[in-house]
Design a protein around this motif. Structure first.
Motif, PDB file in Angstrom:
ATOM      1  N   ALA A  87       0.837  -1.207   0.000  1.00  0.00           N
ATOM      2  CA  ALA A  87       0.000   0.000   0.000  1.00  0.00           C
ATOM      3  C   ALA A  87       0.870   1.256   0.000  1.00  0.00           C
ATOM      4  CB  ALA A  87      -0.938  -0.002   1.204  1.00  0.00           C
ATOM      5  N   ALA A  88       1.951   1.229   0.761  1.00  0.00           N
ATOM      6  CA  ALA A  88       2.846   2.385   0.845  1.00  0.00           C
ATOM      7  C   ALA A  88       3.542   2.662  -0.484  1.00  0.00           C
ATOM      8  CB  ALA A  88       3.880   2.172   1.942  1.00  0.00           C
ATOM      9  N   LYS A 108      -7.584   3.148  -5.695  1.00  0.00           N
ATOM     10  CA  LYS A 108      -8.262   1.917  -5.322  1.00  0.00           C
ATOM     11  C   LYS A 108      -7.296   0.828  -4.856  1.00  0.00           C
ATOM     12  CE  LYS A 108     -11.798  -1.195  -7.082  1.00  0.00           C
ATOM     13  NZ  LYS A 108     -12.620  -1.589  -8.227  1.00  0.00           N
ATOM     14  N   GLY A 109      -6.191   0.632  -5.562  1.00  0.00           N
ATOM     15  CA  GLY A 109      -5.225  -0.399  -5.194  1.00  0.00           C
ATOM     16  C   GLY A 109      -4.636  -0.169  -3.819  1.00  0.00           C
ATOM     17  N   LYS A 110      -4.287   1.067  -3.531  1.00  0.00           N
ATOM     18  CA  LYS A 110      -3.730   1.416  -2.227  1.00  0.00           C
ATOM     19  C   LYS A 110      -4.744   1.106  -1.127  1.00  0.00           C
ATOM     20  CE  LYS A 110      -1.449   5.223   0.142  1.00  0.00           C
ATOM     21  NZ  LYS A 110      -0.048   4.865  -0.009  1.00  0.00           N
ATOM     22  N   LYS A 111      -5.991   1.480  -1.354  1.00  0.00           N
ATOM     23  CA  LYS A 111      -7.034   1.255  -0.347  1.00  0.00           C
ATOM     24  C   LYS A 111      -7.282  -0.229  -0.133  1.00  0.00           C
ATOM     25  CE  LYS A 111      -9.305   5.645  -1.019  1.00  0.00           C
ATOM     26  NZ  LYS A 111     -10.397   6.376  -1.609  1.00  0.00           N
ATOM     27  N   ILE A 112      -7.224  -1.005  -1.200  1.00  0.00           N
ATOM     28  CA  ILE A 112      -7.432  -2.457  -1.074  1.00  0.00           C
ATOM     29  C   ILE A 112      -6.356  -3.064  -0.189  1.00  0.00           C
ATOM     30  CG2 ILE A 112      -7.283  -4.650  -2.331  1.00  0.00           C
ATOM     31  CD1 ILE A 112      -8.847  -3.259  -4.614  1.00  0.00           C
ATOM     32  N   PHE A 113      -5.088  -2.725  -0.439  1.00  0.00           N
ATOM     33  CA  PHE A 113      -4.014  -3.311   0.349  1.00  0.00           C
ATOM     34  C   PHE A 113      -4.014  -2.804   1.787  1.00  0.00           C
ATOM     35  CE2 PHE A 113      -2.278  -4.474  -3.853  1.00  0.00           C
ATOM     36  CZ  PHE A 113      -2.173  -5.841  -3.616  1.00  0.00           C
ATOM     37  N   LYS A 124      11.693  -5.641  -4.769  1.00  0.00           N
ATOM     38  CA  LYS A 124      12.366  -6.431  -5.798  1.00  0.00           C
ATOM     39  C   LYS A 124      11.386  -7.150  -6.713  1.00  0.00           C
ATOM     40  CE  LYS A 124      16.454  -7.260  -3.007  1.00  0.00           C
ATOM     41  NZ  LYS A 124      17.334  -8.245  -2.411  1.00  0.00           N
ATOM     42  N   PHE A 125      10.134  -6.712  -6.700  1.00  0.00           N
ATOM     43  CA  PHE A 125       9.153  -7.394  -7.516  1.00  0.00           C
ATOM     44  C   PHE A 125       8.250  -6.394  -8.202  1.00  0.00           C
ATOM     45  CE2 PHE A 125       6.318  -6.380  -4.153  1.00  0.00           C
ATOM     46  CZ  PHE A 125       6.947  -6.714  -2.977  1.00  0.00           C
ATOM     47  N   SER A 126       7.693  -6.846  -9.295  1.00  0.00           N
ATOM     48  CA  SER A 126       6.740  -6.023 -10.025  1.00  0.00           C
ATOM     49  C   SER A 126       5.372  -6.149  -9.369  1.00  0.00           C
ATOM     50  CB  SER A 126       6.652  -6.520 -11.472  1.00  0.00           C
ATOM     51  OG  SER A 126       6.089  -7.823 -11.489  1.00  0.00           O
ATOM     52  N   LYS A 127       4.433  -5.357  -9.858  1.00  0.00           N
ATOM     53  CA  LYS A 127       3.062  -5.441  -9.353  1.00  0.00           C
ATOM     54  C   LYS A 127       2.515  -6.848  -9.568  1.00  0.00           C
ATOM     55  CE  LYS A 127      -1.539  -3.533 -10.115  1.00  0.00           C
ATOM     56  NZ  LYS A 127      -2.349  -2.601 -10.894  1.00  0.00           N
ATOM     57  N   LYS A 179      -7.554  -8.784  -9.249  1.00  0.00           N
ATOM     58  CA  LYS A 179      -6.486  -7.834  -9.601  1.00  0.00           C
ATOM     59  C   LYS A 179      -5.486  -8.475 -10.565  1.00  0.00           C
ATOM     60  CE  LYS A 179      -7.552  -4.121  -7.535  1.00  0.00           C
ATOM     61  NZ  LYS A 179      -7.997  -3.031  -8.406  1.00  0.00           N
ATOM     62  N   GLU A 180      -5.169  -9.749 -10.342  1.00  0.00           N
ATOM     63  CA  GLU A 180      -4.263 -10.451 -11.264  1.00  0.00           C
ATOM     64  C   GLU A 180      -4.875 -10.530 -12.656  1.00  0.00           C
ATOM     65  OE1 GLU A 180      -1.344 -13.676  -9.377  1.00  0.00           O
ATOM     66  OE2 GLU A 180      -3.459 -14.175  -9.069  1.00  0.00           O
ATOM     67  N   ALA A 181      -6.164 -10.817 -12.726  1.00  0.00           N
ATOM     68  CA  ALA A 181      -6.842 -10.896 -14.025  1.00  0.00           C
ATOM     69  C   ALA A 181      -6.829  -9.538 -14.711  1.00  0.00           C
ATOM     70  CB  ALA A 181      -8.276 -11.395 -13.848  1.00  0.00           C
ATOM     71  N   ASP A 182      -7.097  -8.473 -13.950  1.00  0.00           N
ATOM     72  CA  ASP A 182      -7.056  -7.124 -14.512  1.00  0.00           C
ATOM     73  C   ASP A 182      -5.663  -6.791 -15.053  1.00  0.00           C
ATOM     74  OD1 ASP A 182      -9.697  -6.811 -13.758  1.00  0.00           O
ATOM     75  OD2 ASP A 182      -9.261  -5.493 -12.050  1.00  0.00           O
ATOM     76  N   ALA A 183      -4.627  -7.163 -14.291  1.00  0.00           N
ATOM     77  CA  ALA A 183      -3.249  -6.904 -14.712  1.00  0.00           C
ATOM     78  C   ALA A 183      -2.912  -7.662 -15.982  1.00  0.00           C
ATOM     79  CB  ALA A 183      -2.275  -7.265 -13.599  1.00  0.00           C
TER      80      ALA A 183
END
Length: 164
Positions: free
Chosen positions: A29-30, A36-41, A100-103, A153-157
């Motif tokens: 989130a940080a 929306k993504g920030k709020k979800i996490f 060290k990782f992507s979204k 979220k994975e499907a959207d990505a």
């Protein structure tokens, strides 16, 4: 043949994981911009902290301090789940992977974490069926909701990655 097994170890693993997952989601989130993504996490992190408190309370309510008799196969299976848990190898797993990782990688890690949480809860229910079934079912429903959110979220990505 039945053997003695310390079922509290599974619950202790779940408690540790809830705290680590809350930290993971807070870090995600940080790293995100407002939206929306920030709020979800942020919401996921809060849920995991709530779950940690519930499980900590349950630890003190385990019958026979968590000792129970299991078949060798069942005991071996539960022990293997605990030994191979994502956080079992190192207390600083999150520090090692942070940034060290992507979204997409983050979502994949979150998917594994949520799937494991559901698996562990189901095993906990089998080991201790009388242990707060209402509370555990509420947490299980929340973890399933988390998994649905992560998978969505994975499907959207994936759709965005494919340019669809």
């Amino acid at each position: 043949m039945a053997i003695q097994f310390d079922g509290s170890k599974l619950l202790q693993t779940i408690i540790r994981n809830e705290a680590k997952v809350a930290e993971f989601y807070s870090n995600l989130a940080a790293q995100m911009e407002e939206g929306k993504g920030k709020k979800i996490f942020e919401s996921l992190a809060q849920d995991e902290l709530k779950h940690e408190k519930i499980y900590t309370g349950l630890l003190n309510r385990l019958p026979d301090e968590g000792r129970l008799e299991l078949t060798e196969d069942d005991a071996s299976y539960i022990a293997l789940l605990i030994e191979t848990d994502i956080f079992s190898q190192s207390d600083d797993v999150l520090t090692k992977i942070q940034g060290k990782f992507s979204k997409e990688d983050a979502l994949h890690i979150a998917e594994k974490i949520e799937r494991d949480a559901i698996l562990y809860i189901n095993e906990l229910k089998l080991l201790f069926p009388e242990l707060a079934p209402d509370e555990i079912n509420i947490v299980l429903a929340e973890e399933k909701k988390h998994l649905r959110m992560v998978l969505s979220k994975e499907a959207d990505a994936s759709v965005k990655l494919l340019g669809l």
